[in-house]
Write an enzyme that holds these catalytic residues in place. Structure first.
Site, PDB file in Angstrom:
ATOM      1  N   TRP A  65       1.105  -1.179   0.480  1.00  0.00           N
ATOM      2  CA  TRP A  65       0.128   0.277  -0.113  1.00  0.00           C
ATOM      3  C   TRP A  65       0.217   1.228   0.236  1.00  0.00           C
ATOM      4  O   TRP A  65       0.044   2.270  -0.075  1.00  0.00           O
ATOM      5  CB  TRP A  65      -0.698   0.056   1.266  1.00  0.00           C
ATOM      6  N   GLU A  66       2.090   1.113   0.038  1.00  0.00           N
ATOM      7  CA  GLU A  66       3.117   2.205   0.564  1.00  0.00           C
ATOM      8  C   GLU A  66       2.787   3.024   1.884  1.00  0.00           C
ATOM      9  O   GLU A  66       2.358   4.151   1.574  1.00  0.00           O
ATOM     10  CB  GLU A  66       3.115   3.009  -0.850  1.00  0.00           C
TER      11      GLU A  66
END
Lengths: 166, 656
Positions: A65-66
């Site tokens: 998802w960073e």
């Protein structure tokens, strides 16, 4: 990739009670794995112990998802993010440095421009929160359990507690 | 294909751990943390045990893991009545007004607690100057509880420095759990990295919850929890539709990629009534990075236009009115999407948000220092909650203060806390509302003892982070009440522990048994790996249930074609193979995601109108039909037969 681990910097959190990135990743992406030399394809061993060298790896980059939780927590600053390559050109980078009360950000652009920002993250020191302070007794008035409203609303006499639609 | 069996012939049987508790909290996000905090106050003095089980680490689990730059529900000077009007308006006229009003009267209390616990909240001084949360503290400005002035980005939203929002909320929840643990003398009551996959029902009353079972993603252990009451606090559903990103960017979902529909699937399997599962959220966000637009539109007053510079919400208004009548004027989130997409489909894109113009206009009357502060505020909006968006800009040499950015409607998500209202049908507040909306315990589902909050509660969106926490707290109190009222009642399930373990570890056995059959373990006729299973589900959902591939369009005929493929997706899910515990996690997330997706499709099939243009369209019923469909669509699932019973429930307007 999204998150990637710099081989030289990762010490697998040896000597700590847990591997920080593996502990924190919300999506179970970070794992300790044997290192294989990308050229010779041989497992890299520690010459002193003869054991395989273990390092952190993002085992499923397509699910990243960073969120930067691993980047922020790594004690060696060994983890960084290479932005999703299916839509982002190479060369940009966002680097956090999380302190006890604030966070420093460095944004590096593809063209070399740099921006820096600093923001507060908390106003009460971590570990010093008293969840019972300032909100009456620690014990709720059990006779009000069927009444509308929450514990602190009762304790503080919040006027909104039991209003109903006008 | 032959049915798969697990007799531990190839895979080692895991250890089985049994843990008894009274209140079982499944999940560790905002809702479950709220439940833990509130339950401790009521349940601990009564000697009741509380246990939290989180599939991740609670400091960074749930939708707020990365942080947030705003709290989107803080009523302050607004009335709960107006809050209901706002939510009803955005959800196209149908909401459980009892639940929404009830939330409106408690939500601010959670925000006040967050500030007590150290969440920095922006304040406005007497001259209207904005201060960040730390500056406000240094200048000894009053807290919100004491009348401090928040910085409103919109009527309901306040700005925060929320990088550590979840860490702060988790700290309070963990302190509450520890307080309960000490008082009740148990060894452990906070379990991380345990993924709960099924609820267990009482053997004498199949409509009553008795426990839950899951597995550790770190050790070979099955965990069985026995409880009196359980909270489902496991978020919404992401990655059920094909994503716009094509490769590694699939992780850049707008909603947290780890929300796998567990809340909906476990509830459906337990026979709990679902509501509004046809609803979805399609956020129009900064293209690819899905960074937030709220502060840009509301705080910085940015405008979005098509390539001709036209405001698509003005130019497409009259055309949209033909199908959607008065709903056009309300300009809800889906309606704005709808008008944006008219222009995109007409080739009038790209749609751009003029961040540059907005900031330059604001800068006109500012000093250099103030402009620098404004720029930092704009960047913080992303760095606090969608860091990847800052990365996309950096990679593209874009500075939003200098150039506009493209907007794009994302792939669909199922949720109940944001601008959507999918979820479970729950009992309403104790002191008002129609009888049919209330059966004893606030936020209890139609399964006795089973509560839900946040994304789990349907027909009442726009709760966001603070509302999910407050709703969790409502559960914490009512779960305690339920426990006290049912004291002495024996609750137990009949499932054999070993059989549960066999079922949960089936994908491990399948991999161990068959993976050597081919030279590449990814391609094997005996099984499908979870990653591929997910892709298949996403493709079916995209093509037949109105994903981005069809511009969110579907119909009775398309859905019915899709059901054939969905049935086979479900059959094949029993042939998933897992190489390790990580992949077993993915396999079980997919079991949940598939059922959530099926519920979504079944509900869309039942509702013969287009209630949410811009979220999805029924091509065979393109208009809104208030005469027949101003009602809730509810359903129950029969896990033995796989049948869905879908039906209408009456909508009652409580607020004029």
């Amino acid at each position: 990739m999204p998150s990637y681990v710099i081989t030289e910097k990762c010490d697998s959190c040896a000597g700590q009670d847990k591997t920080a990135c593996m502990y924190i990743c919300p999506h179970d992406l970070m794992a300790l794995k044997e290192q294989v030399d990308p050229i010779t394809k041989k497992v890299i061993v520690n010459p002193e112990t003869n054991n395989p060298v273990m390092k952190a790896v993002n085992q499923e980059p397509v699910q990243c998802w960073e969120c930067y939780s691993c980047v922020k927590i790594c004690p060696q600053q060994a983890i960084s993010i290479r932005c999703y390559a299916d839509f982002a050109p190479l060369g940009g980078e966002v680097i956090p440095m999380l302190g006890s009360d604030s966070i420093m950000w460095t944004v590096k652009f593809r063209n070399g421009n740099i921006k820096r920002f600093k923001f507060p993250v908390r106003t009460v020191e971590a570990g010093s929160v008293d969840i019972f302070a300032g909100v009456g007794e620690a014990k709720a008035d059990i006779s009000r359990i069927k009444a509308p409203g929450l514990y602190t609303q009762h304790a503080n006499g919040d006027p909104r507690t039991a209003i109903t639609p006008a | 294909m032959e049915p798969k069996v697990n007799n531990w012939e190839f895979c080692k049987k895991p250890e089985i751990v049994v843990h008894e508790t009274d209140l079982l909290l499944i999940g560790g996000g905002m809702a479950a943390c709220g439940t833990a905090y509130e339950a401790d106050r009521w349940a601990t003095p009564e000697g009741l045990r509380i246990t939290m089980v989180d599939k991740a680490a609670t400091d960074r689990s749930g939708a707020v893991a990365m942080g947030l730059s705003a709290i989107n529900t803080y009523l302050g000077e607004n009335s709960p009545e107006d809050y209901v009007r706002y939510v009803r308006n955005d959800l196209m006229g149908i909401t459980r007004e009892d639940l929404t009003f009830d939330l409106g009267r408690v939500v601010d209390d959670s925000v006040h607690l967050f500030e007590d616990w150290g969440l920095p909240i922006w304040k406005k001084d007497e001259e209207g100057k904005r201060l960040d949360g730390a500056q406000a503290q240094r200048e000894e400005m009053p807290s919100l509880r004491d009348g401090g002035n928040p910085v409103r980005s919109g009527r309901w939203q306040i700005m925060i420095n929320g990088e550590s929002y979840k860490v702060i909320v988790a700290e309070a929840a963990k302190l509450a759990l520890e307080n309960n643990r000490k008082a009740t003398g148990v060894d452990q009551n906070h379990f991380e990295r345990i993924f709960i996959v099924k609820l267990l029902m009482d053997q004498n009353d199949p409509k009553k919850v008795a426990g839950a079972v899951g597995f550790s993603v770190r050790e070979h252990k099955i965990y069985i929890f026995k409880c009196k009451t359980a909270l489902l606090g496991t978020g919404g559903c992401v990655n059920v539709f094909k994503t716009r990103a094509t490769a590694e960017g699939q992780g850049r979902a707008w909603f947290p990629v780890w929300n796998s529909g567990s809340n909906y699937a476990m509830a459906a399997e337990s026979g709990a009534e679902m509501t509004m599962m046809e609803n979805r959220f399609v956020p129009a966000r900064f293209k690819d990075g899905y960074g937030p637009v709220g502060a840009w539109f509301l705080l910085f007053k940015a405008k979005a236009t098509n390539a001709l510079g036209e405001d698509y919400c003005a130019t497409n208004l009259e055309e949209s009115r033909k199908l959607y009548g008065k709903y056009v004027d309300s300009l809800g989130t889906c309606m704005r999407n709808h008008m944006m997409m008219i222009d995109m489909k007409a080739g009038k894109g790209p749609i751009k948000i003029h961040t540059d113009v907005a900031l330059q206009k604001l800068s006109e009357t500012m000093s250099k220092k103030e402009i620098k502060h404004l720029e930092a505020e704009a960047w913080e909006d992303f760095l606090d909650m969608t860091i990847a968006q800052a990365g996309v800009w950096a990679a593209n040499n874009m500075e939003p203060e200098k150039v506009p950015s493209e907007l794009m409607p994302s792939e669909p998500y199922l949720l109940g806390s944001h601008a959507g209202c999918a979820g479970l049908w729950t009992s309403g507040p104790e002191d008002f509302g129609p009888d049919e909306y209330s059966w004893g315990y606030n936020r209890m589902t139609t399964v006795n003892g089973l509560f839900t909050a946040g994304d789990g509660v349907g027909a009442s969106g726009h709760k966001f982070s603070s509302g999910s926490h407050a709703e969790g707290r409502i559960c914490g109190k009512n779960m305690t009440s339920y426990c006290l009222d049912t004291k002495g009642e024996d609750v137990s399930f009949s499932e054999d522990h070993d059989e549960l373990a066999k079922e949960i570890y089936m994908p491990m056995e399948t991999f161990a048994k068959y993976s050597n059959y081919t030279t590449d373990p990814n391609i094997n006729p005996h099984y499908i790996r979870p990653g591929m299973m997910q892709q298949r589900l996403q493709k079916v959902m995209d093509e037949y249930v109105g994903g981005v591939g069809t511009w969110y369009m579907t119909s009775k005929s398309m859905l019915e074609e899709g059901f054939k493929y969905l049935d086979m997706v479900k059959e094949d899910s029993l042939h998933m193979a897992a190489e390790n515990l990580h992949e077993l996690l993915r396999a079980w997330e997919n079991f949940h995601r598939i059922l959530a997706g099926e519920a979504h499709a079944r509900h869309i099939h039942f509702r013969e109108e287009t209630r949410y243009p811009g979220y999805y369209y029924r091509g065979d019923f393109l208009a809104i039909d208030d005469e027949n469909w101003k009602c809730f669509v509810n359903s129950t699932y029969n896990k033995e037969t796989g049948d869905w019973n879908v039906f209408k429930r009456e909508y009652h307007q409580l607020i004029p």
